[in-house]
Design a protein around this motif. Structure first.
Motif, PDB file in Angstrom:
ATOM      1  N   ARG A  24      -3.162   8.144  -9.530  1.00 29.42           N
ATOM      2  CA  ARG A  24      -3.748   6.888  -9.302  1.00 29.42           C
ATOM      3  C   ARG A  24      -3.577   6.375  -7.934  1.00 29.42           C
ATOM      4  NH1 ARG A  24      -1.870   4.659 -14.997  1.00 29.42           N
ATOM      5  NH2 ARG A  24      -3.308   5.477 -16.326  1.00 29.42           N
ATOM      6  N   ALA A  25      -2.572   6.479  -7.560  1.00 27.62           N
ATOM      7  CA  ALA A  25      -2.229   6.122  -5.998  1.00 27.62           C
ATOM      8  C   ALA A  25      -2.929   6.859  -5.248  1.00 27.62           C
ATOM      9  CB  ALA A  25      -0.899   6.264  -5.567  1.00 27.62           C
ATOM     10  N   GLN A  27      -6.061   8.215  -5.688  1.00 25.73           N
ATOM     11  CA  GLN A  27      -7.456   7.875  -6.127  1.00 25.73           C
ATOM     12  C   GLN A  27      -7.743   6.596  -5.323  1.00 25.73           C
ATOM     13  OE1 GLN A  27      -7.887   8.096 -10.350  1.00 25.73           O
ATOM     14  NE2 GLN A  27      -8.069  10.318 -10.281  1.00 25.73           N
ATOM     15  N   ARG A  28      -6.682   5.667  -5.241  1.00 23.19           N
ATOM     16  CA  ARG A  28      -7.034   4.406  -4.870  1.00 23.19           C
ATOM     17  C   ARG A  28      -6.811   4.474  -3.234  1.00 23.19           C
ATOM     18  NH1 ARG A  28      -6.369  -1.080  -6.633  1.00 23.19           N
ATOM     19  NH2 ARG A  28      -6.472  -2.331  -4.598  1.00 23.19           N
ATOM     20  N   SER A  32     -10.082   3.533  -0.909  1.00 23.21           N
ATOM     21  CA  SER A  32      -9.986   2.617   0.105  1.00 23.21           C
ATOM     22  C   SER A  32     -10.185   3.176   1.651  1.00 23.21           C
ATOM     23  CB  SER A  32      -8.547   2.256   0.271  1.00 23.21           C
ATOM     24  OG  SER A  32      -8.210   1.255   1.390  1.00 23.21           O
TER      25      SER A  32
END
Length: 191
Positions: A24-25, A27-28, A32
């Motif tokens: 998840r990190a 992907q974030r 960004s």
């Protein structure tokens, strides 16, 4: 009170909950970074002029790859494209779609070091190669450039559109390798 045993983070990546949080990190961060790269590329393109949609696509792809590389390798990020470069070779004048240059090129020239001559030519069917004469002219141009020491990367529109990242990466990787010995000389690291 029991003492917790310390372990390397990689030992915990086998756990599904840790892997899920990590994914998840990533992907974030990727989302960004993608937003930043898109905005930066569009701002960068405002001041540039090209002659075809194929050239615009190549330049945008180059810029995005350059941003990704810049995040990990400053020396490679100093390589850039110059559009519509005039050159005279073999008694003929040509305008190249792009040449590859380097931010430290003036330093090379000041020390009489020969910078690599790298050209990119893009031929979409809408703008080139409609007749046998155009193909013969293109082939003559490539031969003239090669005899004069240019490394010419020639991509048709269909080849580029089938794999834009692959085409740009070929040029980017070659340029990075070609400029590396000069960077080492300038930095006093050459043998």
């Amino acid at each position: 009170m029991s003492e917790k045993r310390r372990r390397p983070v990689n030992d915990y990546l086998q756990l599904e909950s840790v892997q899920r949080a990590f994914d998840r990190a990533i992907q974030r961060a990727a989302a960004s970074f993608a937003g930043f790269v898109r905005a930066d590329a569009l701002q960068y393109m405002e001041s540039l002029v090209v002659e075809s949609p194929l050239e615009a696509a190549f330049l945008l792809t180059w810029h995005v790859i350059g941003q990704a590389v810049r995040a990990r390798d400053v020396a490679s990020a100093q390589i850039y494209l110059v559009a519509q470069w005039p050159v005279e070779v073999g008694g003929r004048s040509y305008r190249l779609d792009f040449i590859v240059s380097h931010e430290r090129r003036p330093e090379y020239e000041a020390r009489d070091l020969s910078a690599p001559l790298i050209a990119v030519e893009l031929d979409g069917h809408d703008f080139h190669e409609r007749t046998k004469e155009q193909v013969a002219s293109r082939d003559q141009r490539d031969r003239d450039l090669q005899i004069a020491g240019w490394r010419v990367f020639h991509f048709s529109g269909s080849v580029f559109h089938a794999d834009p990242v692959g085409c740009v990466s070929q040029v980017f990787d070659y340029a990075n390798q070609a400029y590396w010995p000069l960077i080492q000389v300038l930095d006093g690291q050459a043998d």
